[in-house]
Design a protein around this motif. Structure first.
Motif, short mmCIF file in Angstrom:
data_model
loop_
_atom_site.label_atom_id
_atom_site.label_comp_id
_atom_site.label_asym_id
_atom_site.label_seq_id
_atom_site.Cartn_x
_atom_site.Cartn_y
_atom_site.Cartn_z
N ALA A 23 -107.81 -39.12 5.70
CA ALA A 23 -108.11 -37.99 6.58
C ALA A 23 -109.34 -38.27 7.43
N ASP A 24 -110.34 -38.94 6.85
CA ASP A 24 -111.54 -39.30 7.63
C ASP A 24 -111.20 -40.24 8.77
N ARG A 25 -110.12 -40.99 8.61
CA ARG A 25 -109.68 -41.92 9.66
C ARG A 25 -108.64 -41.29 10.58
N ASP A 26 -108.39 -40.00 10.42
CA ASP A 26 -107.38 -39.28 11.20
C ASP A 26 -106.00 -39.89 11.04
N VAL A 27 -105.72 -40.37 9.84
CA VAL A 27 -104.41 -40.90 9.49
C VAL A 27 -103.67 -39.87 8.66
N ALA A 28 -102.40 -39.69 8.93
CA ALA A 28 -101.62 -38.71 8.20
C ALA A 28 -101.33 -39.20 6.80
N GLY A 29 -101.98 -38.58 5.85
CA GLY A 29 -101.72 -38.90 4.45
C GLY A 29 -100.68 -37.96 3.88
N ARG A 30 -99.82 -38.50 3.04
CA ARG A 30 -98.79 -37.70 2.37
C ARG A 30 -99.08 -37.77 0.88
N ALA A 31 -99.41 -36.63 0.28
CA ALA A 31 -99.84 -36.58 -1.12
C ALA A 31 -98.62 -36.46 -2.03
N GLY A 32 -98.24 -37.57 -2.66
CA GLY A 32 -97.10 -37.58 -3.56
C GLY A 32 -97.47 -37.01 -4.92
N VAL A 33 -96.87 -35.89 -5.28
CA VAL A 33 -97.19 -35.20 -6.53
C VAL A 33 -95.91 -34.64 -7.14
N ARG A 34 -95.96 -34.39 -8.46
CA ARG A 34 -94.78 -33.83 -9.13
C ARG A 34 -94.50 -32.40 -8.69
N ASP A 35 -95.56 -31.62 -8.45
CA ASP A 35 -95.40 -30.22 -8.07
C ASP A 35 -96.25 -29.91 -6.85
N PRO A 36 -95.65 -29.94 -5.66
CA PRO A 36 -96.44 -29.69 -4.44
C PRO A 36 -97.11 -28.33 -4.41
N GLU A 37 -96.57 -27.37 -5.13
CA GLU A 37 -97.14 -26.02 -5.11
C GLU A 37 -98.45 -25.94 -5.91
N ALA A 38 -98.69 -26.92 -6.77
CA ALA A 38 -99.87 -26.87 -7.64
C ALA A 38 -100.99 -27.79 -7.17
N VAL A 39 -100.88 -28.32 -5.98
CA VAL A 39 -101.90 -29.25 -5.48
C VAL A 39 -103.18 -28.50 -5.13
N PRO A 40 -104.35 -28.98 -5.59
CA PRO A 40 -105.62 -28.33 -5.22
C PRO A 40 -105.78 -28.26 -3.71
N ARG A 41 -106.39 -27.17 -3.25
CA ARG A 41 -106.51 -26.94 -1.81
C ARG A 41 -107.21 -28.10 -1.09
N GLN A 42 -108.24 -28.68 -1.72
CA GLN A 42 -108.98 -29.76 -1.08
C GLN A 42 -108.07 -30.93 -0.74
N ILE A 43 -107.14 -31.24 -1.64
CA ILE A 43 -106.21 -32.33 -1.39
C ILE A 43 -105.14 -31.91 -0.40
N ALA A 44 -104.62 -30.69 -0.55
CA ALA A 44 -103.58 -30.21 0.36
C ALA A 44 -104.08 -30.14 1.79
N ASP A 45 -105.36 -29.81 1.98
CA ASP A 45 -105.92 -29.73 3.33
C ASP A 45 -106.04 -31.11 3.96
#
Length: 288
Positions: A23-45
């Motif tokens: 994110a600091d490099r303005d690159v689109a990161g895709r957070a691979g997780v078992r449950d997308p609904e439970a991802v902490p806001r800091q990571i989801a942002d």
């Protein structure tokens, strides 16, 4: 041009820092997780949450759609063959590059899963970078914090062996570098902190920063195992930690390299910096 980077283990010790560094490099990161609904806001942002599970191949295709890079990490509970199969699948669908988080010395240690996974990643149809990391400073926070906070002890069975601790934040930044810049294809990097310390040294740093006595009692392996078991840790985890600390006891964890400094363009964070940055979490009034 980078389209997106899939970060497996995106809520883990290193993965969360990879997402932030991208994110600091303005690159689109895709957070691979078992449950997308439970991802902490800091990571989801910082990165788009997507469902991903090594044990559910039906999640692989959607997670890899329009992705040209992958940060690959093996969760301890996942069989190494699934991780290797995923790396091969990434190559088949056109992913350009994979950065695999391995461990220092994996190329020589045929007994650990990282050795076999490295072989499969290198054989997949992708450009790969192997990040062979030393022992994470964050383990002191995530595993050993209760001993430091409640007992004023660094309670690990490492004897007088030295360890070249590395900060997971630096590994996250390095992963972002090798996944977004050229010149890292089919390379392996040995990543350590700037110095090798005995755990007695670590205790002294904690004491100095926190302003209270912190000791290193040099527990035996059985004593460590008993305390971890009383704390509810599973036997598989305890065995893993005992194996790691036996490496240190034998003097095999002390190697310090320059790869991290070259990739970061600065010195890696040292232990004092780590403890200062997390001091509030090690203070007794903040017991969880």
């Amino acid at each position: 041009m980078t389209e997106a980077i899939l970060v497996t283990g995106a809520t883990g010790t290193v993965g969360r820092h990879v997402v932030a560094a991208l994110a600091d490099r303005d690159v689109a990161g895709r957070a691979g997780v078992r449950d997308p609904e439970a991802v902490p806001r800091q990571i989801a942002d910082a990165g788009e949450p997507v469902e991903f599970d090594f044990t559910k191949p039906e999640t692989w295709g959607p997670a890899l759609a329009d992705v040209d890079g992958v940060f690959l990490v093996r969760p301890p509970i996942v069989d190494g063959s699934a991780v290797g199969s995923f790396a091969e699948a990434a190559g088949r669908v056109g992913v350009d590059r994979v950065a695999y988080l391995s461990t220092l010395g994996a190329e020589r240690n045929v007994l650990i899963p990282h050795h076999r996974i490295e072989k499969r990643v290198a054989a997949a149809d992708v450009d790969y970078t192997l990040l062979r990391a030393s022992f994470f400073m964050q383990n002191l926070l995530e595993v050993h914090r209760p001993d430091i906070v409640e007992r004023d002890e660094v309670f690990v069975p490492a004897g007088s062996g030295r360890t070249s601790f590395v900060d997971a934040r630096d590994i996250g930044e390095i992963a972002a570098v090798v996944l977004t810049e050229s010149g890292h294809a089919n390379r392996a990097y040995d990543l350590t902190g700037p110095a090798a310390l005995e755990y007695g040294d670590v205790a002294e740093i904690f004491a100095d920063v926190l302003g209270r006595p912190i000791t290193y009692p040099e527990p035996s392996l059985p004593a460590f195992a008993r305390r971890m078991r009383r704390r509810g840790k599973p036997w598989a985890f305890i065995a893993l930690m005992c194996g790691i600390y036996t490496v240190a006891r034998l003097g095999l964890a002390a190697r310090v390299t320059e790869d991290g400094r070259r990739l970061l363009g600065r010195q890696p964070r040292d232990m004092r910096t780590f403890v200062e940055d997390h001091a509030d979490q090690f203070r007794s009034e903040n017991v969880a």
